[in-house]
Design an enzyme around this catalytic site. Sequence first.
Site, PDB file in Angstrom:
ATOM      1  N   GLY A  86      68.275  20.940  54.463  1.00  0.00           N
ATOM      2  CA  GLY A  86      68.929  19.676  54.165  1.00  0.00           C
ATOM      3  C   GLY A  86      68.222  18.523  54.849  1.00  0.00           C
ATOM      4  CB  CYS A  87      67.956  14.942  53.977  1.00  0.00           C
ATOM      5  SG  CYS A  87      69.680  14.574  53.569  1.00  0.00           S
ATOM      6  CG  PHE A  88      71.950  13.947  57.902  1.00  0.00           C
ATOM      7  CD1 PHE A  88      71.454  12.896  58.646  1.00  0.00           C
ATOM      8  CD2 PHE A  88      72.985  13.680  57.019  1.00  0.00           C
ATOM      9  CE1 PHE A  88      71.959  11.605  58.525  1.00  0.00           C
ATOM     10  CE2 PHE A  88      73.507  12.408  56.882  1.00  0.00           C
ATOM     11  CZ  PHE A  88      72.988  11.364  57.631  1.00  0.00           C
TER      12      PHE A  88
END
Length: 325
Positions: free
Chosen positions: A134-136
């Site tokens: 995921g990005c975060f």
Amino acid sequence: MIQAGIIGGAGYTAGELIRLLLQHPKAAINFVYSTSNAGNKIANVHQDLVGSTDLTFTNKINASVDVLFLCLGHGNSKKFLEAHTFSEHTKIIDLGNDFRLKADSNFQGKEFVYGLPEFQKETIQNASYIANPGCFATAIQLGLLPLADAGLLQNDVHINAVTGATGAGTSLSATTHFTWRDNNFSYYKPFTHQHLGEINQTLHTLQSNFDSEVLFLPNRGDFSRGIYATLYTDFEGSLEEAQQLYSDYYKEAVFTHVANNELHLKQVVNTNKCLIHLHKHGDKLLITSIIDNLLKGASGQAIQNMNLMFGFQENTGLQLKATYF
């Protein structure tokens, strides 16, 4: 040239994948699957590609492509793979969250490897199925990997991170309309964000005795793309020792770099870079980690994983210029 297929072609991550693959010297787009846009020109949806491609969306798949990218909503990758069969040689990279946790990593006999290159590059090189982070989770883990690898996470980790509007995807909601997002700022899912599962999983893999909390407050920013994450935790050593620790850990990393100066988002937007800056205040180490949420946080990292899986140089097709001015 390896042949690539993209499933779920109308969203932001698919748009970035198409842009990157069109310029990739070792890969070609075989098909872009979208049931809602079948027959429509890709450039009519991804309008930055006008003049770059005449490809059209299709509702048919080629089951023999060399690599398949799944750009579906979270929870939909499993459903798609249950309904469609691909060849034994087809490598799969899922940009959703269906296979990121170890409990979900084995699916129909396929073992999905967590695709964070700075964490387990050699494992990715030998994998056929990848769960793209995921990005975060990418920004936060890259800020913490050197500490966990050295067994130095001894207390709670406090995280405040802000993401751009593209992090919410293309579907409209009350908090994605321009009139709400413009000149506005808010938090969401405090301390319960879905990326905490994969973050904690990686930290415990590197440091099994880590028993403190990761306290994460995600925020919505009034800009289009990028993640700016600040993290702090206890650190007994000096700033110089921390900088040496991080520089040593990332000395072989192609895209993750430790910066001497304070950071701002324009340094990484439109690149596959993660930049990290360290600051010491008393017994606290402040770590700043910044990425482009659509590239290093999604499509760029997916291409990076593809390069590793097929034996290409890791930065092939990813030598991008930041949108600095």
